[in-house]
Enzyme design. Structure first.
Site, mmCIF file in Angstrom:
data_model
loop_
_atom_site.group_PDB
_atom_site.id
_atom_site.type_symbol
_atom_site.label_atom_id
_atom_site.label_comp_id
_atom_site.label_asym_id
_atom_site.label_seq_id
_atom_site.Cartn_x
_atom_site.Cartn_y
_atom_site.Cartn_z
ATOM 1 N N THR A 18 0.824 -1.210 0.000
ATOM 2 C CA THR A 18 0.000 0.000 0.000
ATOM 3 C C THR A 18 0.857 1.259 0.000
ATOM 4 O O THR A 18 0.477 2.275 -0.584
ATOM 5 C CB THR A 18 -0.947 -0.034 1.224
ATOM 6 O OG1 THR A 18 -1.885 -1.091 1.014
ATOM 7 C CG2 THR A 18 -1.697 1.262 1.404
ATOM 8 N N SER A 59 1.208 -7.410 -1.121
ATOM 9 C CA SER A 59 1.912 -8.523 -0.467
ATOM 10 C C SER A 59 1.062 -9.764 -0.272
ATOM 11 O O SER A 59 1.574 -10.809 0.124
ATOM 12 C CB SER A 59 2.548 -8.079 0.849
ATOM 13 O OG SER A 59 1.584 -7.877 1.838
ATOM 14 N N SER A 60 -0.239 -9.695 -0.575
ATOM 15 C CA SER A 60 -1.021 -10.938 -0.608
ATOM 16 C C SER A 60 -0.551 -11.817 -1.772
ATOM 17 O O SER A 60 -0.881 -13.005 -1.829
ATOM 18 C CB SER A 60 -2.518 -10.629 -0.744
ATOM 19 O OG SER A 60 -2.732 -9.769 -1.844
ATOM 20 N N THR A 92 1.574 -4.702 3.970
ATOM 21 C CA THR A 92 1.386 -5.115 5.366
ATOM 22 C C THR A 92 0.775 -6.510 5.490
ATOM 23 O O THR A 92 0.911 -7.146 6.535
ATOM 24 C CB THR A 92 0.490 -4.111 6.113
ATOM 25 O OG1 THR A 92 -0.754 -4.004 5.433
ATOM 26 C CG2 THR A 92 1.160 -2.756 6.215
ATOM 27 N N ASP A 93 0.097 -6.985 4.431
ATOM 28 C CA ASP A 93 -0.654 -8.251 4.547
ATOM 29 C C ASP A 93 0.221 -9.432 4.957
ATOM 30 O O ASP A 93 -0.196 -10.275 5.759
ATOM 31 C CB ASP A 93 -1.364 -8.578 3.227
ATOM 32 C CG ASP A 93 -2.574 -7.687 2.971
ATOM 33 O OD1 ASP A 93 -2.884 -6.825 3.824
ATOM 34 O OD2 ASP A 93 -3.213 -7.858 1.915
#
Ligand code: ASP
Length: 359
Positions: A18, A59-60, A92-93
């Site tokens: 993000t 990052s997913s 952040t995921d």
């Protein structure tokens, strides 16, 4: 020149998330290069930053291959003795997974600090610029603490930290521990030392990952996560084993409990050379050998290892690292043990009716 007036050289490895996300017409996605991300942040005094664009993904979409490429990039960056520290911008995921993988293999006093944002690039109330400035400050200030996460004015150890908020800017915490420290007003305060295992050498696969970018994922070990719940049966655990998983994390209920049928499936999996670890879906506290009848006592008897306070994402990374480090399945449990938090066994008096582990 004293240590205090020397310019610190920090390398910024940009991976997306993000903090690098812009509106794509239907939603946000990572697309800004590291220079654009860095341009949003105030630069702490006495720091020179060099940007390396490694990849640019939400990052997913993180993979073992990308994480190993990043691990290798960290090692190669630190091979330059003139570098004082590394900052990694990351979604952040799955940030906690990447941070833990890097920490398990980090054998250098210089810091690696991960950060990101909950609000996209260029938003008026964005948290990315402040987080990046703080991460640079931490990377220029501390030594000997392993891999860290700087986020929302706090400094977290890699081990144990999880994303605990989906949207608010206080995205990370360790539900079982206090943060390591604070950062703000150009100062870093460290309040406790992190728990770290003896660093592992760089896995051979870190080289294979980059040198064979076209290779399918199947060449890296499959490690799955299966969650228990009321009505839960062994079907998904067995499916993971049938799919070729070399490791399975069982996210059990409570202090690490499942059913007798799942304990039997764990024993079958272990007999086939699959590494099995047990964590819990409860946010805080350790898993512990208290209950039989499908509980952690039986899961351990079936050959599973308990993960202490490590939650699913980081437990999976511990399994992955043990599997990459040890090719012989019979020796993998021993390779995994030191990467996990210490086992928790209730004293007999507590197990027989005490309250410390009950509930
Ligand atoms: N979906 C984003 C990611 O992990 C979330 C974030 O970065 O905060 O890439």
């Amino acid at each position: 020149m004293t240590r205090d007036d020397r310019t610190r050289r920090i390398v910024l490895l940009s991976t997306g998330g993000t903090i690098a996300s812009r509106w794509q017409g239907t939603g946000y996605a990572a697309d800004a290069p590291g220079d654009d991300v860095l341009a949003t942040a105030a630069l702490p005094e006495g720091i020179a930053v060099e940007v390396v664009d490694l990849f640019n993904v939400n990052s997913s979409r993180m993979t073992t291959r990308r994480q190993l490429t990043l691990l290798r990039a960290v090692h190669e960056t630190l091979a330059d003795p003139g570098v004082d520290g590394i900052v990694i911008t990351h979604g952040t995921d799955t940030l906690e997974e990447t941070a833990f993988l890097l920490d398990l293999h980090h054998d250098d006093p210089r810091p690696v600090v991960l950060t990101g944002a909950q609000r996209p690039l260029g938003t008026a109330d964005g948290d990315g610029p402040g987080n990046l400035c703080d991460a640079l400050q931490v990377a220029a200030s501390v030594r000997g603490l392993g891999v860290l996460i700087a986020f929302d004015g706090l400094v977290h150890a890699a081990r144990g930290t999880v994303k605990t908020q989906t949207l608010t800017v206080d995205a990370f915490s360790d539900p079982s521990e206090q943060p390591l420290g604070k950062v703000g007003f150009s100062q870093v305060h460290i309040q406790r030392l992190p728990d770290r295992s003896t660093p592992l050498p760089l896995p051979k696969a870190a080289y294979a990952a980059e040198d064979a970018p076209g290779e399918p994922y199947e060449t890296l070990p499959r490690v799955d996560i299966v969650t228990h719940h009321s009505d839960g049966d062994p079907l998904l655990l067995n499916a993971a084993v049938a799919a070729g998983a070399q490791g399975v994390v069982l996210v059990a209920t409570g202090a690490g409990n499942a059913t007798p049928e799942i304990a039997a499936a764990v024993a079958d999996a272990v007999a086939q050379g699959v590494l099995v670890a047990v964590t819990t879906r409860v946010p805080a506290g350790p898993v512990a050998e208290i209950y039989t009848g499908g509980g952690a006592v039986d899961l351990v008897a079936a050959g599973a290892l308990l993960t202490g306070t490590l939650r699913a994402g980081q437990a999976r990374i511990a399994l992955l690292s043990a599997i990459l480090a040890e090719t012989d399945p019979a020796r993998r449990a021993e390779a995994l043990r030191p990467l996990l938090d210490g086992p928790v066994r209730p004293e007999p008096a507590l197990a027989a009716g005490g309250s410390r582990f009950a509930g």
